[in-house]
Write a protein that holds these residues in place. Structure first.
Motif, PDB file in Angstrom:
ATOM      1  N   LEU A 233       0.819  -1.212   0.000  1.00 42.24           N
ATOM      2  CA  LEU A 233       0.000   0.000   0.000  1.00 42.24           C
ATOM      3  C   LEU A 233       0.855   1.265   0.000  1.00 42.24           C
ATOM      4  N   GLY A 234       2.122   1.106   0.334  1.00 35.26           N
ATOM      5  CA  GLY A 234       3.042   2.223   0.236  1.00 35.26           C
ATOM      6  C   GLY A 234       2.685   3.421   1.093  1.00 35.26           C
ATOM      7  N   GLY A 235       2.156   3.177   2.279  1.00 34.65           N
ATOM      8  CA  GLY A 235       1.844   4.273   3.188  1.00 34.65           C
ATOM      9  C   GLY A 235       0.443   4.832   3.047  1.00 34.65           C
ATOM     10  N   LYS A 236      -0.341   4.320   2.079  1.00 39.39           N
ATOM     11  CA  LYS A 236      -1.715   4.792   1.940  1.00 39.39           C
ATOM     12  C   LYS A 236      -2.550   4.376   3.145  1.00 39.39           C
ATOM     13  N   GLU A 237      -3.518   5.212   3.486  1.00 37.35           N
ATOM     14  CA  GLU A 237      -4.445   4.848   4.556  1.00 37.35           C
ATOM     15  C   GLU A 237      -5.276   3.654   4.113  1.00 37.35           C
ATOM     16  N   PRO A 238      -5.345   2.585   4.910  1.00 35.59           N
ATOM     17  CA  PRO A 238      -6.065   1.368   4.503  1.00 35.59           C
ATOM     18  C   PRO A 238      -7.579   1.527   4.637  1.00 35.59           C
ATOM     19  N   THR A 239      -8.182   2.232   3.690  1.00 34.27           N
ATOM     20  CA  THR A 239      -9.639   2.418   3.698  1.00 34.27           C
ATOM     21  C   THR A 239     -10.331   1.133   3.264  1.00 34.27           C
ATOM     22  N   VAL A 240     -11.628   1.058   3.503  1.00 36.75           N
ATOM     23  CA  VAL A 240     -12.418  -0.113   3.092  1.00 36.75           C
ATOM     24  C   VAL A 240     -12.304  -0.321   1.591  1.00 36.75           C
ATOM     25  N   GLU A 241     -12.366   0.761   0.822  1.00 41.78           N
ATOM     26  CA  GLU A 241     -12.316   0.651  -0.636  1.00 41.78           C
ATOM     27  C   GLU A 241     -10.964   0.116  -1.111  1.00 41.78           C
ATOM     28  N   ILE A 242      -9.889   0.652  -0.529  1.00 39.76           N
ATOM     29  CA  ILE A 242      -8.549   0.213  -0.942  1.00 39.76           C
ATOM     30  C   ILE A 242      -8.325  -1.253  -0.583  1.00 39.76           C
ATOM     31  N   LEU A 243      -8.718  -1.632   0.627  1.00 37.08           N
ATOM     32  CA  LEU A 243      -8.507  -3.023   1.054  1.00 37.08           C
ATOM     33  C   LEU A 243      -9.395  -3.980   0.279  1.00 37.08           C
ATOM     34  N   THR A 244     -10.610  -3.555  -0.044  1.00 38.64           N
ATOM     35  CA  THR A 244     -11.493  -4.404  -0.849  1.00 38.64           C
ATOM     36  C   THR A 244     -10.873  -4.683  -2.212  1.00 38.64           C
ATOM     37  N   GLN A 245     -10.356  -3.641  -2.851  1.00 37.23           N
ATOM     38  CA  GLN A 245      -9.727  -3.826  -4.156  1.00 37.23           C
ATOM     39  C   GLN A 245      -8.469  -4.669  -4.049  1.00 37.23           C
ATOM     40  N   TYR A 246      -7.702  -4.456  -2.974  1.00 41.06           N
ATOM     41  CA  TYR A 246      -6.477  -5.238  -2.781  1.00 41.06           C
ATOM     42  C   TYR A 246      -6.824  -6.724  -2.599  1.00 41.06           C
ATOM     43  N   ALA A 247      -7.882  -6.996  -1.833  1.00 40.59           N
ATOM     44  CA  ALA A 247      -8.312  -8.379  -1.638  1.00 40.59           C
ATOM     45  C   ALA A 247      -8.762  -9.002  -2.951  1.00 40.59           C
ATOM     46  N   LYS A 248      -9.506  -8.233  -3.755  1.00 44.86           N
ATOM     47  CA  LYS A 248      -9.956  -8.737  -5.056  1.00 44.86           C
ATOM     48  C   LYS A 248      -8.760  -9.023  -5.966  1.00 44.86           C
TER      49      LYS A 248
END
Length: 264
Positions: A233-248
């Protein structure tokens, strides 16, 4: 959901009713062992006597310690534990009695209980030694017979010397005291034992099952995945949207997300 019960008692009830270490708030795992075997909540004196018995049984032969100490430090701790358990097998009371032809079928349980008690006593010593070999350059902390079973294990690990670490170790082991027969390690242990393989063989086989990434190793894999996620994530805040996309993206790449689907 109330979760697992030990002999009809919820984990919350067990934690409230089981004897505790002096000044502690957690039911002792060795007390839960007594409960699982007998169906009765032990008294503080009974748990004290059990701890004294476990300390008496905890000695590991020097040749086993030497074998474990000689293993390469990059050998996975679960591999080392399985090897250590098998190295202890010549001391099996069940195997000795069976080979001698003196063991009646109705008495199988007595020597199996002997082996099980000895293994419960020896596993913390063996596990702590492996841990200190791998992570602390073989600088070991001696067993303290004045401590309870889990508290002594926590002290030998040497992560820190706080009472809080001893308490969380007691809680962790109490919660995992009974896995019944449905998971890989418990089922494997029962299966191997059904061939009249002694407890050392059965426990070692269960440890090998536990080492799989879809079972006990999932703890390690979860931590590894979270660390990789944080790094990627490189320091990005782990929002629900970011983590959802990362999981996908993880799933789309053909990988799994470790830990999801675990029943505990």
């Amino acid at each position: 959901m109330e979760g697992i019960r030990y002999r009809g008692l919820t984990l919350e009830e067990c934690n409230a009713q089981l004897p505790k270490a002096p000044g502690g708030a957690v039911g002792l795992p060795e007390a839960s062992f007594w409960l699982l075997l007998t169906g009765e909540i032990p008294t503080a004196d009974q748990v004290k006597a059990l701890n004294e018995e476990l300390h008496r049984r905890s000695t590991i032969p020097q040749h086993v310690l030497s074998m474990v100490d000689a293993l390469p430090k990059d050998t996975h701790p679960m591999t080392q534990l399985a090897m250590g358990l098998l190295a202890l097998q010549p001391g099996s009371a069940f195997a000795g009695a069976y080979r001698a032809g003196t063991l009646k079928k109705g008495d199988y349980w007595t020597s199996t209980l002997e082996d099980s008690l000895t293994l419960v006593a020896q596993i913390p010593i063996l596990s702590a030694r492996i841990f200190r070999n791998v992570f602390f350059d073989g600088k070991h902390i001696p067993s303290d017979p004045s401590l309870d079973w889990a508290g002594n294990y926590a002290q030998m690990l040497g992560v820190n010397d706080t009472e809080a670490f001893k308490e969380i170790t007691r809680l962790y082991l109490m919660l995992h005291a009974d896995h019944e027969g449905g998971n890989v390690s418990a089922h494997t242990t029962h299966l191997v034992g059904s061939a009249l393989s002694d407890a050392y063989y059965a426990y070692a086989s269960g440890v090998c099952g536990l080492a799989g990434p879809l079972h006990g190793l999932a703890n390690q894999e979860c931590l590894r995945w979270l660390r990789e996620t944080h790094q990627n994530l490189g320091g990005k805040e782990p929002t629900v949207e970011i983590l959802t996309q990362y999981a996908k993206d993880t799933l789309a790449s053909g990988k799994v997300i470790p830990g999801f689907g675990h029943g505990v």
